[in-house]
Design a protein around this motif. Sequence first.
Motif, PDB file in Angstrom:
ATOM      1  N   LEU A  98      47.795   1.777  65.410  1.00  0.00           N
ATOM      2  CA  LEU A  98      47.821   2.211  66.925  1.00  0.00           C
ATOM      3  C   LEU A  98      46.078   2.149  67.411  1.00  0.00           C
ATOM      4  O   LEU A  98      45.849   1.524  68.331  1.00  0.00           O
TER       5      LEU A  98
ATOM      6  N   ARG B 269      45.142  -1.676  67.436  1.00  0.00           N
ATOM      7  CA  ARG B 269      46.044  -2.030  69.087  1.00  0.00           C
ATOM      8  C   ARG B 269      44.870  -1.593  70.079  1.00  0.00           C
ATOM      9  O   ARG B 269      44.339  -2.325  71.066  1.00  0.00           O
TER      10      ARG B 269
ATOM     11  N   TRP C 209      49.746  -4.890  80.851  1.00  0.00           N
ATOM     12  CA  TRP C 209      50.013  -3.944  79.434  1.00  0.00           C
ATOM     13  C   TRP C 209      50.944  -3.048  79.808  1.00  0.00           C
ATOM     14  O   TRP C 209      51.922  -2.612  78.954  1.00  0.00           O
TER      15      TRP C 209
ATOM     16  N   SER D  73      54.740  -2.443  78.100  1.00  0.00           N
ATOM     17  CA  SER D  73      55.253  -1.175  77.194  1.00  0.00           C
ATOM     18  C   SER D  73      56.222  -0.577  78.013  1.00  0.00           C
ATOM     19  O   SER D  73      56.669   0.521  77.521  1.00  0.00           O
TER      20      SER D  73
ATOM     21  N   LEU E 106      49.862   2.980  75.186  1.00  0.00           N
ATOM     22  CA  LEU E 106      50.230   2.968  73.825  1.00  0.00           C
ATOM     23  C   LEU E 106      51.363   4.040  73.584  1.00  0.00           C
ATOM     24  O   LEU E 106      52.397   4.053  72.886  1.00  0.00           O
TER      25      LEU E 106
ATOM     26  N   GLU F 216      54.583   3.200  75.244  1.00  0.00           N
ATOM     27  CA  GLU F 216      55.263   2.158  74.455  1.00  0.00           C
ATOM     28  C   GLU F 216      55.736   2.485  73.247  1.00  0.00           C
ATOM     29  O   GLU F 216      56.870   1.965  72.856  1.00  0.00           O
ATOM     30  N   HIS F 217      55.161   3.594  72.344  1.00  0.00           N
ATOM     31  CA  HIS F 217      56.102   4.246  71.419  1.00  0.00           C
ATOM     32  C   HIS F 217      57.266   4.714  71.449  1.00  0.00           C
ATOM     33  O   HIS F 217      58.169   4.552  70.995  1.00  0.00           O
TER      34      HIS F 217
END
Length: 408
Positions: free
Chosen positions: A8, A11, A48, A52, A100, A103-104
């Motif tokens: 992460l 990223r 982005w 995601s 992020l 997205e997880h």
Amino acid sequence: MSVDAKQLGARAEAMIAVLAPISAEPKRLVRLFLSREHRRAADLTTSWMRESGMQVTEDALGTLRGHWGEGKRLLIGSHLDAVVDGGNYDGPLGVIAGILAVEHFHKIGKRLPFSIDVLAFGDEEGSRFPATLSSSAACAGAFEKETLALKDRNGVSFNDALKIYGKNPAEIPAAAYKRGDALGYVEVHIEQGPLLEAENEPLGVVTGIVGQSRWRVTVTGEAGHAGTVPMTLRRDALAGAAAMMMMVERVAKANATNNMVATVGRIEAMPGATNIIPATATFTIDLRTMSDDIRHKAIATIQHEARGIAEMRKLDVVFEPFHEAMATVCDAKLQETLAAAISGLGHRPIKLPSGAGHDAQMMAKLCPSVMMFVRCRGGVSHNPAEYASPADMGLAVAALIGFIERFK
Ligand code: HGY
Ligand code: MN
Ligand code: MN
């Protein structure tokens, strides 16, 4: 799927690196609200957010709202704008961390009992217009319509800049979240100070954000020939302003126990010629402390003493306030949730106040709000040398994921 903080962090670093060069100037970061650079940064961030798994909309201030999931909303946000010649992490890190984290959950197909909005604000710094936090103010239903009349250095009004950016100022009231719909707000941000580094810890829980007052001071004297007017007969506006600035510093130092800070960040003397005694001098004051009462008392002291200096030097002095933010205490329950998430990573959740202003201050008018600080090298910020390590950024995203899993 376990959370790979290292991956992460890599990223986050790669995303920061792609966003960083979006600037109006090649040699320093200039990314102003409603500028072409804001548009480019917003388009990149939109891509982005979509990748995601989010649906993306833009509100009347140009704030991106990446929505994921169902139900009432947990808001996660920070800003894309920057101070002139600033760093690459102040703001973008909080937007990227939110992306992020979503997205997880999207990747593992997790269903949460609430939805998430990731917010990318365009005007936190107030680098273009003499107002700050205007984007988050619109989300919080606290936008002041007087802001629309403010002008930038080229004389373009906030109102016209919005229209040129393709927005309709009449839709600003509709941008406000419904009070019951926003469950809470969390912002990930570099600390912009030295404490986490001193504690040798990567992450902190912000207990509160200082209140701040920003003023423009105009001192008026009389232009004169630098060679022929005796020192005793001058009405030198710049010399008077200098005496006032030293007084401002003295008042702040006298309040050291209240962690008061005062900064004169801009000064302009007119007519600005070497051989003319300045007729006017204009400077800004930015004064901050955790106690609103002490801050207001300090402003009154400064105004009183400045009038005394002006009288003694036969000058005029005018104070114009242009920004005021009350001190904000972060929500205690959300602080504990955040502390548990950081402890869950095996780190000590350092509790600390914020001397910098943040969108969280404005969002606290809407819903319970909290901030997570991330260690930054040397505590340096508002400076191109600003830096947060991929390892610390990865831990911040992992802690944000832990916070979301614990949030209720
Ligand atoms: O000035 C501040 O505190 C923030 O960086 N806008
Ligand atoms: Mn900043
Ligand atoms: Mn910031």
